[in-house]
Design an enzyme around this catalytic site. Structure first.
Site, mmCIF file in Angstrom:
data_model
loop_
_atom_site.group_PDB
_atom_site.id
_atom_site.type_symbol
_atom_site.label_atom_id
_atom_site.label_comp_id
_atom_site.label_asym_id
_atom_site.label_seq_id
_atom_site.Cartn_x
_atom_site.Cartn_y
_atom_site.Cartn_z
ATOM 1 C CG HIS A 159 13.779 14.169 60.181
ATOM 2 N ND1 HIS A 159 14.994 13.700 59.687
ATOM 3 C CD2 HIS A 159 13.082 13.051 60.542
ATOM 4 C CE1 HIS A 159 15.005 12.378 59.740
ATOM 5 N NE2 HIS A 159 13.874 11.956 60.265
ATOM 6 C CD GLU A 160 9.529 12.934 62.537
ATOM 7 O OE1 GLU A 160 8.834 12.121 61.903
ATOM 8 O OE2 GLU A 160 10.557 12.609 63.145
ATOM 9 C CG HIS A 171 10.196 10.490 57.707
ATOM 10 N ND1 HIS A 171 10.991 9.581 57.028
ATOM 11 C CD2 HIS A 171 10.836 10.751 58.880
ATOM 12 C CE1 HIS A 171 12.064 9.309 57.759
ATOM 13 N NE2 HIS A 171 11.997 10.008 58.880
ATOM 14 C CD GLU A 193 14.815 7.933 59.918
ATOM 15 O OE1 GLU A 193 14.823 9.187 59.985
ATOM 16 O OE2 GLU A 193 13.900 7.243 60.382
#
Length: 269
Positions: A128-129, A132, A187
């Site tokens: 997930h990071e 980003h 997100e």
């Protein structure tokens, strides 16, 4: 375990429950005309690296033989370059529950997060990071943190160039970066990236589901107030978990994990 001293990045503190980072001395200079600043990917990477280097120096980093480092390297050793992005990993021995990735490819995982997440859940969180960063959300967060740090006078800002930060300004920059929030759309896009990352590499995508279920449980813990404030810009954790389940069911790879609960012992191995 100690509190994190700094701050950085952090770009996302998507999984932070309680901001216990020690920010050191912070400046609060005013800034005008910052809208004129030209900000490139190279600028974001340079500032992110400076911020991470500052955090690494001001926080307790797990050593090469520390169980946390050994575990992280075992999980992510083959992901030194993911989707064209060179990555480097370290663990902070702190009480915050958090993880982040920066525009320069630095990934920092907090030991307290590793204490409660399984390997599959950590893979999903770091995926997930990374999402980003690949989606350039981190670039936006770095720029906004830099501007909020007000590290330059109006005349300098109007020049359209990114200036080198001194130690005190780096503290302010890191603090602003840590407090930065992504939009719910960003997100959700990072969630999609994480799922695709897990699926592409043959990992258990259900780890993303159980990670979000644990976040939902953390929202009802003793630290709920701080956690809910931090998560206010994020989609609902239960809804995020259900989204993962629906995708996995559609892909024919869903496996019911049963009831999800927070562990009572550290998952360090």
């Amino acid at each position: 375990m100690k509190k994190i001293i700094t701050s950085i990045f952090i770009v996302a503190a998507v999984f932070s429950v309680n901001a216990q980072i020690n920010l050191g001395k912070i400046t609060k200079a005013a800034s005008k005309g910052v809208e004129a600043l030209s900000f490139s990917n190279a600028d974001a990477q340079k500032l992110a690296k400076e911020g991470v280097d500052w955090m690494d120096k001001n926080n307790k980093v797990a050593g090469a033989k520390d169980p946390y480092t050994v575990r992280l390297n075992k999980l992510f050793g083959k992901h030194k370059n993911e989707d064209g992005l060179p990555l480097n990993y370290k663990v902070y021995l702190v009480t915050d529950i958090n993880a982040f990735a920066c525009a320069d490819g630095s990934v920092r995982v907090f030991s307290s997060l590793m204490d409660i997440m399984t390997d599959d859940e950590l893979l999903a969180i770091i995926g997930h990071e990374i999402g980003h960063v690949k989606n350039e959300d981190s670039k936006d967060a770095v720029k906004n943190a830099y501007l909020r740090a007000a590290a330059m006078e109006a005349a300098t800002a109007s020049s359209g160039t990114v200036q080198t930060l001194n130690d005190s300004q780096l503290g302010e920059f890191a603090n602003s970066f840590l407090d930065s929030k992504h939009s719910k759309k960003q997100e959700s896009q990072a969630d999609d990236y994480s799922y695709d990352f897990m699926k592409k590499h043959g990992y258990n995508v259900v780890g993303a589901y159980t990670a979000f279920k644990k976040l939902a449980l953390l929202g009802g813990s003793a630290k709920a107030t701080s956690f809910q404030k931090m998560m206010s810009s994020h989609p609902d954790s239960e809804k995020r978990a259900n989204s993962v389940k629906k995708r996995a069911e559609k892909d024919g790879i869903w496996k019911d994990p049963g009831e999800v609960s927070l562990p009572t012992a550290k998952l360090t191995k």
